[in-house]
Write an enzyme that holds these catalytic residues in place. Structure first.
Site, PDB file in Angstrom:
ATOM      1  N   SER A 116      16.288  -5.671 -57.063  1.00  0.00           N
ATOM      2  CA  SER A 116      15.913  -6.684 -58.827  1.00  0.00           C
ATOM      3  C   SER A 116      15.183  -7.883 -58.647  1.00  0.00           C
ATOM      4  O   SER A 116      14.369  -7.346 -57.312  1.00  0.00           O
ATOM      5  CB  SER A 116      17.742  -7.913 -57.906  1.00  0.00           C
ATOM      6  OG  SER A 116      17.308  -8.507 -56.751  1.00  0.00           O
ATOM      7  N   LYS A 117      15.158  -8.709 -59.025  1.00  0.00           N
ATOM      8  CA  LYS A 117      14.232 -10.044 -58.714  1.00  0.00           C
ATOM      9  C   LYS A 117      13.588 -10.399 -57.450  1.00  0.00           C
ATOM     10  O   LYS A 117      12.703  -9.978 -56.824  1.00  0.00           O
ATOM     11  CB  LYS A 117      13.648 -10.906 -59.777  1.00  0.00           C
ATOM     12  CG  LYS A 117      13.043 -11.942 -59.823  1.00  0.00           C
ATOM     13  CD  LYS A 117      13.128 -13.201 -60.857  1.00  0.00           C
ATOM     14  CE  LYS A 117      11.935 -14.279 -60.616  1.00  0.00           C
ATOM     15  NZ  LYS A 117      12.864 -15.536 -60.620  1.00  0.00           N
ATOM     16  N   ARG A 118      14.955 -10.498 -56.861  1.00  0.00           N
ATOM     17  CA  ARG A 118      14.928 -10.758 -55.369  1.00  0.00           C
ATOM     18  C   ARG A 118      14.715  -9.660 -54.455  1.00  0.00           C
ATOM     19  O   ARG A 118      13.089 -10.267 -53.196  1.00  0.00           O
ATOM     20  CB  ARG A 118      16.005 -11.108 -54.680  1.00  0.00           C
ATOM     21  CG  ARG A 118      16.640 -13.334 -55.380  1.00  0.00           C
ATOM     22  CD  ARG A 118      17.892 -13.006 -54.253  1.00  0.00           C
ATOM     23  NE  ARG A 118      17.120 -13.551 -52.711  1.00  0.00           N
ATOM     24  CZ  ARG A 118      18.907 -12.549 -52.336  1.00  0.00           C
ATOM     25  NH1 ARG A 118      19.893 -12.794 -52.114  1.00  0.00           N
ATOM     26  NH2 ARG A 118      18.320 -12.458 -50.680  1.00  0.00           N
ATOM     27  N   GLU A 151      10.451 -10.332 -54.234  1.00  0.00           N
ATOM     28  CA  GLU A 151      10.419 -11.537 -53.664  1.00  0.00           C
ATOM     29  C   GLU A 151      10.469 -11.319 -52.409  1.00  0.00           C
ATOM     30  O   GLU A 151       9.472 -11.529 -51.318  1.00  0.00           O
ATOM     31  CB  GLU A 151      11.429 -13.037 -53.775  1.00  0.00           C
ATOM     32  CG  GLU A 151      11.089 -13.461 -55.532  1.00  0.00           C
ATOM     33  CD  GLU A 151      12.169 -13.999 -56.241  1.00  0.00           C
ATOM     34  OE1 GLU A 151      13.324 -14.145 -55.266  1.00  0.00           O
ATOM     35  OE2 GLU A 151      12.110 -14.478 -57.044  1.00  0.00           O
TER      36      GLU A 151
END
Ligand code: GLU
Length: 507
Positions: free
Chosen positions: A262-264, A267
């Site tokens: 995921s995008k997280r 990050e």
């Protein structure tokens, strides 16, 4: 003769493409090219609530940057357009009507509130509400209404959706290129909405109608669409159309293994999730990855050739890729491996090609800095020379600065640990002597420097380390960097002497 291979990438323009989407596009592209087929881009924008400005351009820019452009799509109509579903809106109703006429679909007038009440009621009892064979005759639809009641409702213009009539007690045989044969009992399926009350088709109807009209031969898409395969297969059957072949690609998993990337995760782990930057999120392109890197690592997320080979360029992938050998299990994403690939493709780039990007970095870094010789900033030969010396240790053009700032700036501080260890009592004396030796030289080429300094070390009966380590510290500020004599030759005699005297003052 078998049908011409035509595949499509059919993203919804709801935001930036996740790299998983790019992999789907890539596999479609590879399959098309290896079969002399067509690669089509279709924009699935029937859900206007989720439409995001700029997303379509982002998708097209991504395909172009990756070097996998579409053959047919928005702005490139080769007879099967338009390629945006919103522009095909009028076409779908006819197909919904056709299904109703043939008893394969029905009108449903249930209000959102009544469906919600059913859902809540079921939840209370610990059950899930499914609209299908077991309750459809008790709900508000053309199956439960009399012909007259139906007529009146339609004449009044009551709002309705069209639902698929899933047959009861049938075992469906589904075929997937990657997963093989799958059997599904129709009794577990719900009567999916095909056409919405706002006059727009749902994804399912639009997708099938378009794949048929666009003569798609193979549907290659993400695993998240596998649960829709039963409905899609039935829709083809209901229309009496020959279905395409299907291949559902495995998920791309988190670096730690479990769960979808995921995008997280990006990050947290400090790596890009999107091919190009989007808002605050830095993309692969902007982070300094080459398109070759992205293509290569994506190709191997879910597929491998069955050999040890890991490096593949696009043309080789077209020859080697095999959709039948795509794995069923999720593919673990490895951010370190992407850097490894980039290191490789960076080495392959010609120094001259890297010049432009490195100059952009230098412009930024040197804006207020005191370069020991200002003309170096625009000296392409010098900068290319620097690149050739430091490139081997870099994975990104951005690393060049970290690895070679001392080619532009005189070191003003020195790694303290190194100073402690290498700066001995007699070091100043040795460096003073070296200073005089170097000052007397006319030929300041790397090979000449090496010859002279080594000879001198021998004559002075010094050890190599006694001289070379402090000299490197003086030139670089640390014990890192390429061949020392290359550095000295590169910055030149004047600057070399300058650095020695500066260190003698400071240390
Ligand atoms: N519009 C769907 C998506 O965004 C396409 C699914 C398919 O390829 O059928 O992923």
């Amino acid at each position: 003769m078998s049908k011409k291979v035509r595949v499509r990438f059919a993203p919804s323009p709801t935001g930036p493409l996740h790299i998983g989407g790019v992999r789907t596009a890539l596999y479609n592209y590879l399959f098309a090219k290896q079969n002399n087929g067509d690669f089509i881009l279709r924009i699935e924008d029937t859900d206007q609530n989720r439409y995001v400005e700029g997303a379509e351009k982002y998708i097209i820019d991504t395909l172009n940057w990756c070097g996998i452009p579409f053959d047919e799509g928005p702005g490139k109509d080769l007879g099967h357009g338009p390629y945006r579903q919103s522009e095909r809106k009028l076409l779908y109703k006819k197909y919904a009507d056709l299904l109703i006429k043939n008893g394969k679909a029905y009108y449903a007038f249930d209000s959102a509130e009544s469906l919600d009440a059913h859902r809540k009621d079921h939840e209370k009892k610990g059950k899930t509400f499914i609209y299908n064979w077991h309750n459809r005759l008790k709900l508000n639809n053309s199956l439960s209404l009399s012909p007259e009641e139906l007529e009146t409702k339609l004449a009044k213009g009551d709002s309705y959706v069209v639902r698929f009539y899933t047959p009861q007690d049938e075992i469906l045989q589904l075929t997937d290129i990657i997963r093989g044969e799958i059997q599904i009992d129709t009794n577990i399926l719900d009567d999916k909405v095909l056409f919405k009350s706002d006059g727009m088709p749902t994804y399912h109807l639009a997708n099938i109608v378009d794949d048929h009209l666009m003569e798609i031969s193979h549907v290659i898409r993400g695993e998240e669409w596998l649960p829709s395969l039963a409905l899609h297969t039935q829709l083809y059957d209901a229309f009496g159309w020959e279905p395409p072949k299907f291949a559902h690609l495995p998920l791309i998993m988190k670096p730690q293994g479990k769960g979808k990337l995921s995008k997280r995760d990006g990050e947290k782990g400090g790596f890009p999730i999107f091919p190009l930057s989007w808002g605050e999120s830095v993309g692969y392109r902007e982070a300094g990855y080459f398109p070759e890197t992205v293509i290569n690592f994506l190709a191997l997320l879910g597929w491998n050739p069955g050999t040890e080979q890991e490096l593949f360029k696009l043309d080789e992938l077209i020859k080697t890729f095999d959709i039948k050998k795509v794995h069923k299990a999720g593919a673990r994403f490895d951010p370190e491996k992407t850097k490894w690939y980039n290191h490789h493709y960076l080495q392959e780039q010609e120094d001259k090609v890297l010049l432009k990007s490195f100059k952009a970095v230098l412009d930024e870094k040197l804006i207020d800095a005191e370069v020991f010789d200002l003309s170096l900033k625009d000296n392409d030969d010098y900068i290319v020379g620097v690149i050739s010396l430091i490139k081997e240790r870099a994975s990104f053009v951005l690393d060049f600065w970290e690895l070679g700032s001392y080619f532009f700036l005189t070191p003003t501080s020195y790694n303290e640990k190194v100073v402690k260890k290498q700066w001995k009592e007699n070091t100043s004396v040795i460096l003073n002597k070296i200073f005089s030796l170097l000052e007397s030289l006319e030929d300041f080429s790397s090979s000449h420097l090496e010859e002279i300094v080594k000879k001198w070390i021998g004559e002075e009966q010094l050890s190599f380390g006694q001289v070379m380590a402090p000299l490197r510290l003086v030139m670089v500020g640390d014990l890192k960097g390429p061949h020392l004599f290359d550095i000295m030759a590169m910055v030149g005699k004047k600057e070399t002497l300058n650095r020695i005297s500066l260190a003698l003052e400071k240390l």
